[in-house]
Write an enzyme that holds these catalytic residues in place. Sequence first.
Site, PDB file in Angstrom:
ATOM      1  N   ASN A   9       0.861  -1.181   0.000  1.00  0.00           N
ATOM      2  CA  ASN A   9       0.000   0.000   0.000  1.00  0.00           C
ATOM      3  C   ASN A   9       0.898   1.231   0.000  1.00  0.00           C
ATOM      4  O   ASN A   9       1.465   1.587   1.025  1.00  0.00           O
ATOM      5  CB  ASN A   9      -0.904  -0.021   1.248  1.00  0.00           C
ATOM      6  N   TRP A  10       0.996   1.869  -1.158  1.00  0.00           N
ATOM      7  CA  TRP A  10       1.910   3.019  -1.266  1.00  0.00           C
ATOM      8  C   TRP A  10       1.358   4.279  -0.609  1.00  0.00           C
ATOM      9  O   TRP A  10       2.075   5.253  -0.448  1.00  0.00           O
ATOM     10  CB  TRP A  10       2.186   3.330  -2.733  1.00  0.00           C
ATOM     11  N   LYS A  11       0.063   4.292  -0.319  1.00  0.00           N
ATOM     12  CA  LYS A  11      -0.571   5.509   0.208  1.00  0.00           C
ATOM     13  C   LYS A  11      -0.304   6.658  -0.769  1.00  0.00           C
ATOM     14  O   LYS A  11      -0.296   6.417  -1.974  1.00  0.00           O
ATOM     15  CB  LYS A  11      -0.075   5.784   1.626  1.00  0.00           C
ATOM     16  N   HIS A  95      -9.410   1.563   5.051  1.00  0.00           N
ATOM     17  CA  HIS A  95      -8.126   1.719   5.742  1.00  0.00           C
ATOM     18  C   HIS A  95      -8.296   2.678   6.917  1.00  0.00           C
ATOM     19  O   HIS A  95      -9.092   3.613   6.844  1.00  0.00           O
ATOM     20  CB  HIS A  95      -7.078   2.258   4.758  1.00  0.00           C
ATOM     21  N   GLU A  97      -6.605   5.058   7.911  1.00  0.00           N
ATOM     22  CA  GLU A  97      -6.394   6.473   7.561  1.00  0.00           C
ATOM     23  C   GLU A  97      -7.647   7.066   6.916  1.00  0.00           C
ATOM     24  O   GLU A  97      -7.972   8.229   7.119  1.00  0.00           O
ATOM     25  CB  GLU A  97      -5.164   6.598   6.645  1.00  0.00           C
ATOM     26  N   GLU A 167      -5.142  -4.411  10.865  1.00  0.00           N
ATOM     27  CA  GLU A 167      -4.117  -3.379  10.992  1.00  0.00           C
ATOM     28  C   GLU A 167      -4.350  -2.597  12.285  1.00  0.00           C
ATOM     29  O   GLU A 167      -5.123  -1.627  12.287  1.00  0.00           O
ATOM     30  CB  GLU A 167      -4.177  -2.412   9.806  1.00  0.00           C
ATOM     31  N   GLY A 173       2.786   2.761  10.746  1.00  0.00           N
ATOM     32  CA  GLY A 173       3.734   3.861  10.559  1.00  0.00           C
ATOM     33  C   GLY A 173       4.474   4.252  11.828  1.00  0.00           C
ATOM     34  O   GLY A 173       5.105   5.308  11.879  1.00  0.00           O
ATOM     35  N   SER A 213       3.702  -1.734  10.349  1.00  0.00           N
ATOM     36  CA  SER A 213       5.161  -1.788  10.531  1.00  0.00           C
ATOM     37  C   SER A 213       5.769  -3.137  10.146  1.00  0.00           C
ATOM     38  O   SER A 213       6.735  -3.599  10.762  1.00  0.00           O
ATOM     39  CB  SER A 213       5.536  -1.416  11.974  1.00  0.00           C
ATOM     40  N   GLY A 234       2.944  -0.881   4.317  1.00  0.00           N
ATOM     41  CA  GLY A 234       2.971   0.528   3.957  1.00  0.00           C
ATOM     42  C   GLY A 234       4.389   0.989   3.699  1.00  0.00           C
ATOM     43  O   GLY A 234       4.969   0.714   2.639  1.00  0.00           O
ATOM     44  N   GLY A 235       4.971   1.659   4.676  1.00  0.00           N
ATOM     45  CA  GLY A 235       6.296   2.288   4.521  1.00  0.00           C
ATOM     46  C   GLY A 235       7.359   1.399   3.897  1.00  0.00           C
ATOM     47  O   GLY A 235       8.065   1.820   2.975  1.00  0.00           O
TER      48      GLY A 235
HETATM   49  P1  13P Z   1       3.142   0.744   7.688  1.00  0.00           P
HETATM   50  O1  13P Z   1       3.645  -0.547   7.090  1.00  0.00           O
HETATM   51  O2  13P Z   1       3.861   1.966   7.168  1.00  0.00           O
HETATM   52  O3  13P Z   1       3.091   0.681   9.183  1.00  0.00           O
HETATM   53  O4  13P Z   1       1.641   0.916   7.186  1.00  0.00           O
HETATM   54  C1  13P Z   1       0.777  -0.151   7.279  1.00  0.00           C
HETATM   55  C2  13P Z   1      -0.430   0.170   6.500  1.00  0.00           C
HETATM   56  O5  13P Z   1      -1.172   1.068   6.836  1.00  0.00           O
HETATM   57  C3  13P Z   1      -0.694  -0.642   5.300  1.00  0.00           C
HETATM   58  O6  13P Z   1      -1.967  -0.394   4.810  1.00  0.00           O
END
Ligand code: 13P
Length: 254
Positions: A9-11, A95, A97, A167, A173, A213, A234-235
């Site tokens: 997930n690149w956001k 998600h 967010e 999640e 993050g 993470s 994500g990251g």
């Molecule tokens: P991180 O891997 O950056 O913690 O993010 C997880 C995430 O929100 C994947 O959708």
Amino acid sequence: MRVPVLAANWKMFKTNREALAYVREISTLARTVSGVEVVVAPPLTSLATAVEAARNTVIGIAAQNLHFEKQGAFTGEVSAAMVKEAGAGYAIIGHSERRRLFGETDQSVNRKLQAAIAANLGPIVCVGETLDEREANQTLAVLDRQVKDGLDGLTAEQVADLVIAYEPVWAIGTGKVATAAQAEEAHAHIRGRLRQWFGGDAADRCHIVYGGSVKPDNIAELIREPDVDGALVGGASLDVKGFSEIVLRSQGKA
Ligand code: 13P
């Protein structure tokens, strides 16, 4: 047996040009791995480019969001049919967010889920508790509510085909990953509820992946758990080498 799903997930990261280079590279890697499914969720501006770059490969492409209406005066939104026609095979829905920053609720998640299924997209539905909820011992109750209301009205067959991403918000993050035991507890609980509400076949076939993470050095431990069927990253997915490493270390589970 559930084949692990590893999704990036690149956001709101990466331009079209960056997306093209990344998907080309990960597609090459994917030719050498087996027993895992790899999905990339770029921003919408790169969706068609990513689809094109992933054509004739095993990489799946996901939208990060969609609107539940088919069309209308909803400035800035896109429908399930639009992302499907652009070539996406999956859509991330709900998600944390989106829930926290854009007002999404279990009810809107449910409507989006129905829209995605109607458009023949594979939904990746996100659930998870906040730190306050965990500290108040509300984790399992929050998951119950999110799963019950989010999946309301779905058939057992539709649930079987879902990917649910657990999640925990406090792990997203933050660098603070859930322990394998914490992840397994939540995943096993969710699967138990699916068994209760949708039957054994749906519970056994539905993928429950972990997000929060995930890194190359913790994926092996997480994926070893019986109810952890992959990861939403994500990251650490932004760097193609890092995500490749995560994919490589997830092999051999199936
Ligand atoms: P991180 O891997 O950056 O913690 O993010 C997880 C995430 O929100 C994947 O959708």
